[in-house]
Design an enzyme around this catalytic site. Structure first.
Site, PDB file in Angstrom:
ATOM      1  N   PRO A  40       5.440  -0.328  -5.641  1.00 16.39           N
ATOM      2  CA  PRO A  40       4.923  -1.898  -5.851  1.00 16.39           C
ATOM      3  C   PRO A  40       4.187  -2.313  -4.871  1.00 16.39           C
ATOM      4  CG  PRO A  40       7.299  -0.837  -5.546  1.00 16.39           C
ATOM      5  CD  PRO A  40       6.900  -0.117  -5.723  1.00 16.39           C
ATOM      6  N   ASP A  41       2.775  -3.619  -4.982  1.00 15.37           N
ATOM      7  CA  ASP A  41       1.975  -4.319  -4.521  1.00 15.37           C
ATOM      8  C   ASP A  41       2.970  -4.989  -4.180  1.00 15.37           C
ATOM      9  OD1 ASP A  41       2.287  -5.659  -6.363  1.00 15.37           O
ATOM     10  OD2 ASP A  41       0.722  -5.671  -6.503  1.00 15.37           O
ATOM     11  N   PHE A  42       2.560  -5.681  -2.786  1.00 15.96           N
ATOM     12  CA  PHE A  42       3.396  -6.677  -2.205  1.00 15.96           C
ATOM     13  C   PHE A  42       2.866  -8.622  -2.866  1.00 15.96           C
ATOM     14  CE2 PHE A  42       2.879  -5.577   2.653  1.00 15.96           C
ATOM     15  CZ  PHE A  42       3.926  -4.977   3.067  1.00 15.96           C
ATOM     16  N   ARG A  43       1.909  -8.481  -3.460  1.00 13.51           N
ATOM     17  CA  ARG A  43       2.002  -9.700  -3.830  1.00 13.51           C
ATOM     18  C   ARG A  43       1.691  -9.854  -5.329  1.00 13.51           C
ATOM     19  NH1 ARG A  43       0.099  -9.639   0.287  1.00 13.51           N
ATOM     20  NH2 ARG A  43       0.824 -10.541   2.344  1.00 13.51           N
ATOM     21  N   ASN A  45      -3.295   1.229   2.859  1.00 13.17           N
ATOM     22  CA  ASN A  45      -2.561   1.456   2.442  1.00 13.17           C
ATOM     23  C   ASN A  45      -1.963   2.902   2.941  1.00 13.17           C
ATOM     24  OD1 ASN A  45      -2.735  -0.233  -0.171  1.00 13.17           O
ATOM     25  ND2 ASN A  45      -3.541   1.669  -1.354  1.00 13.17           N
ATOM     26  N   ASP A  85       0.535   4.679   2.269  1.00 13.40           N
ATOM     27  CA  ASP A  85       1.037   5.690   0.960  1.00 13.40           C
ATOM     28  C   ASP A  85      -0.527   7.041   1.093  1.00 13.40           C
ATOM     29  OD1 ASP A  85      -1.518   5.588  -0.288  1.00 13.40           O
ATOM     30  OD2 ASP A  85      -0.390   3.813  -1.750  1.00 13.40           O
ATOM     31  N   HIS A  95      -4.282   0.146   8.551  1.00 15.02           N
ATOM     32  CA  HIS A  95      -2.606  -0.221   8.441  1.00 15.02           C
ATOM     33  C   HIS A  95      -1.945   1.505   8.751  1.00 15.02           C
ATOM     34  CE1 HIS A  95      -3.626  -4.194   6.375  1.00 15.02           C
ATOM     35  NE2 HIS A  95      -3.846  -4.102   7.405  1.00 15.02           N
TER      36      HIS A  95
HETATM   37  P1  CNA Z   1      -0.832  -7.725  -2.375  1.00 11.85           P
HETATM   38  O1  CNA Z   1      -1.509  -7.995  -1.530  1.00 11.85           O
HETATM   39  O2  CNA Z   1       0.035  -6.543  -2.630  1.00 11.85           O
HETATM   40  O3  CNA Z   1      -2.228  -7.558  -3.173  1.00 11.85           O
HETATM   41  C1  CNA Z   1      -2.218  -5.938  -4.907  1.00 11.85           C
HETATM   42  C2  CNA Z   1      -3.236  -6.788  -5.486  1.00 11.85           C
HETATM   43  O4  CNA Z   1      -3.263  -5.320  -6.600  1.00 11.85           O
HETATM   44  C3  CNA Z   1      -3.178  -8.314  -6.668  1.00 11.85           C
HETATM   45  O5  CNA Z   1      -3.740  -8.946  -6.394  1.00 11.85           O
HETATM   46  C4  CNA Z   1      -2.455  -7.712  -7.753  1.00 11.85           C
HETATM   47  O6  CNA Z   1      -3.110  -7.977  -8.857  1.00 11.85           O
HETATM   48  C5  CNA Z   1      -3.387  -6.336  -7.205  1.00 11.85           C
HETATM   49  N1  CNA Z   1      -3.329  -5.444  -8.434  1.00 11.85           N
HETATM   50  C6  CNA Z   1      -1.651  -4.505  -9.248  1.00 11.85           C
HETATM   51  N2  CNA Z   1      -1.900  -3.317 -10.000  1.00 11.85           N
HETATM   52  C7  CNA Z   1      -3.253  -3.252 -10.211  1.00 11.85           C
HETATM   53  C8  CNA Z   1      -4.051  -2.662 -10.953  1.00 11.85           C
HETATM   54  N3  CNA Z   1      -3.078  -1.421 -11.500  1.00 11.85           N
HETATM   55  N4  CNA Z   1      -5.644  -2.765 -10.998  1.00 11.85           N
HETATM   56  C9  CNA Z   1      -5.848  -3.623  -9.906  1.00 11.85           C
HETATM   57  N5  CNA Z   1      -5.491  -4.242  -9.328  1.00 11.85           N
HETATM   58  C10 CNA Z   1      -3.806  -4.114  -8.896  1.00 11.85           C
HETATM   59  O7  CNA Z   1      -1.575  -6.267  -1.260  1.00 11.85           O
HETATM   60  P2  CNA Z   1      -2.750  -6.514  -0.469  1.00 11.85           P
HETATM   61  O8  CNA Z   1      -3.265  -4.280  -0.565  1.00 11.85           O
HETATM   62  O9  CNA Z   1      -4.310  -6.517  -0.815  1.00 11.85           O
HETATM   63  O10 CNA Z   1      -2.391  -6.441   1.238  1.00 11.85           O
HETATM   64  C11 CNA Z   1      -2.708  -5.540   2.253  1.00 11.85           C
HETATM   65  C12 CNA Z   1      -1.194  -5.221   2.717  1.00 11.85           C
HETATM   66  C13 CNA Z   1      -0.408  -4.356   1.390  1.00 11.85           C
HETATM   67  C14 CNA Z   1      -1.279  -3.988   3.168  1.00 11.85           C
HETATM   68  O11 CNA Z   1      -0.549  -4.135   4.665  1.00 11.85           O
HETATM   69  C15 CNA Z   1      -0.946  -2.921   2.984  1.00 11.85           C
HETATM   70  O12 CNA Z   1      -0.361  -1.753   3.706  1.00 11.85           O
HETATM   71  C16 CNA Z   1       0.942  -3.494   2.114  1.00 11.85           C
HETATM   72  N6  CNA Z   1       1.031  -2.353   1.347  1.00 11.85           N
HETATM   73  C17 CNA Z   1       1.051  -1.535   0.444  1.00 11.85           C
HETATM   74  C18 CNA Z   1       1.239  -0.516  -0.209  1.00 11.85           C
HETATM   75  C19 CNA Z   1       1.248   0.740  -0.207  1.00 11.85           C
HETATM   76  O13 CNA Z   1       0.081   1.407   0.025  1.00 11.85           O
HETATM   77  N7  CNA Z   1       0.744   1.240  -1.639  1.00 11.85           N
HETATM   78  C20 CNA Z   1       2.146  -0.863  -0.943  1.00 11.85           C
HETATM   79  C21 CNA Z   1       2.776  -1.768  -0.993  1.00 11.85           C
HETATM   80  C22 CNA Z   1       1.977  -2.964   0.051  1.00 11.85           C
END
Ligand code: CNA
Length: 248
Positions: free
Chosen positions: A34-37, A103, A105, A120
């Site tokens: 899952p993402d954050f936002r 990310n 991951d 990060h």
């Molecule tokens: P965020 O703020 O959660 O934004 C993610 C964005 O991606 C959102 O605006 C969504 O609308 C969009 N999104 C989700 N799925 C898709 C998709 N399949 N295709 C296109 N767009 C999509 O996360 P950010 O990365 O902007 O913020 C940075 C943070 C999140 C960092 O500190 C990370 O470490 C942190 N994070 C990382 C992970 C990971 O490593 N996978 C997971 C969750 C959070």
């Protein structure tokens, strides 16, 4: 003919020679992380931002392990998405020069991308917050995390019994490789942001540093504050776009 959507993206990719990407959590949601936002994001589901706060971690590390014991094994075992493979292909073609990853991951590394900055950090290591001894992430650390809900035991340092913290950048800690990231953004003729809300600083500032001749492409399911500055904005799932491009 005026090109739009993925046709314009393909045209921009073909005409560019120094592409830099900034990737965020959205490129990995199709891998089950899952993402954050986003709509199903960690914060959207009500998990507190304190989980990734360094001061809070030092006060109460159990809060981090309590809230991430299910998530960490998913991250550690996930596989790259089509979005990651698309970037790998662009790198192999000599067009993508740098991937700036927010990310933690490591899926871009698993995809075989060579030139990246983990701004990060990542879960490759755990570090003792007391004596700073480093541990490569191994099976015993992973099984402690998996069993946290049952055993309530957190990973500790074998030397000083200090708490182990993953080598990821928590809120309140300095990011890694920012100067290089900025230099690469300034060198780019095409900056593509993928799956990032562009809300977390300092990375969120980077798109404003592209040169006057460079172009910005934003691929994100939801709007970002930079959309009005981009040559092309695609509000879609990255994997849908990549399938249409047939580059992965
Ligand atoms: P965020 O703020 O959660 O934004 C993610 C964005 O991606 C959102 O605006 C969504 O609308 C969009 N999104 C989700 N799925 C898709 C998709 N399949 N295709 C296109 N767009 C999509 O996360 P950010 O990365 O902007 O913020 C940075 C943070 C999140 C960092 O500190 C990370 O470490 C942190 N994070 C990382 C992970 C990971 O490593 N996978 C997971 C969750 C959070």
């Amino acid at each position: 003919m005026i090109l739009q959507g993925v046709d314009l993206l393909m045209d921009l990719l073909m005409k560019s020679n120094y592409i830099v990407s900034i990737i965020g959590a959205g490129i990995s949601t199709n891998a089950g992380i899952p993402d954050f936002r986003g709509p199903k994001g960690i914060y959207t589901r009500g998990i507190s931002e304190k989980v990734f706060d360094i001061d809070y971690f030092k006060k109460d590390p159990t809060f981090f392990y309590e809230n991430t014991s299910e998530l960490l094994p998913i991250i550690l075992e996930a596989k790259p998405t089509k979005g990651h493979l698309f970037l790998k292909k662009l790198e192999d073609l000599g067009k993508l020069k740098m991937t700036i990853s927010q990310n933690v991951d490591g899926l871009h590394k698993k995809a075989g991308i060579k030139n990246y900055i983990d701004i990060h950090g990542n879960f490759d290591k755990f570090i003792c917050i007391n004596c700073l001894k480093e541990y490569d992430t191994n099976d015993s650390i992973i099984s402690l995390i998996k069993d946290y809900k049952n055993n309530k035991i957190i990973p500790k340092c074998e030397l000083c019994n200090g708490v182990l913290k993953p080598n990821v950048v928590f809120f309140g800690e300095p990011v890694k490789g920012l100067e290089l990231a900025l230099t690469e953004v300034q060198k780019s003729d095409l900056l593509i942001t993928i799956g990032t809300s562009l809300k977390v600083y300092p990375v969120a500032q980077l798109p404003s540093y592209i040169s006057d001749n460079a172009k910005l492409v934003i691929i994100n399911q939801t709007e970002t504050d930079y959309d009005h500055k981009a040559k092309l904005v695609l509000h879609d799932d990255i994997d849908n776009i990549v399938e249409k491009l047939k580059i992965y």
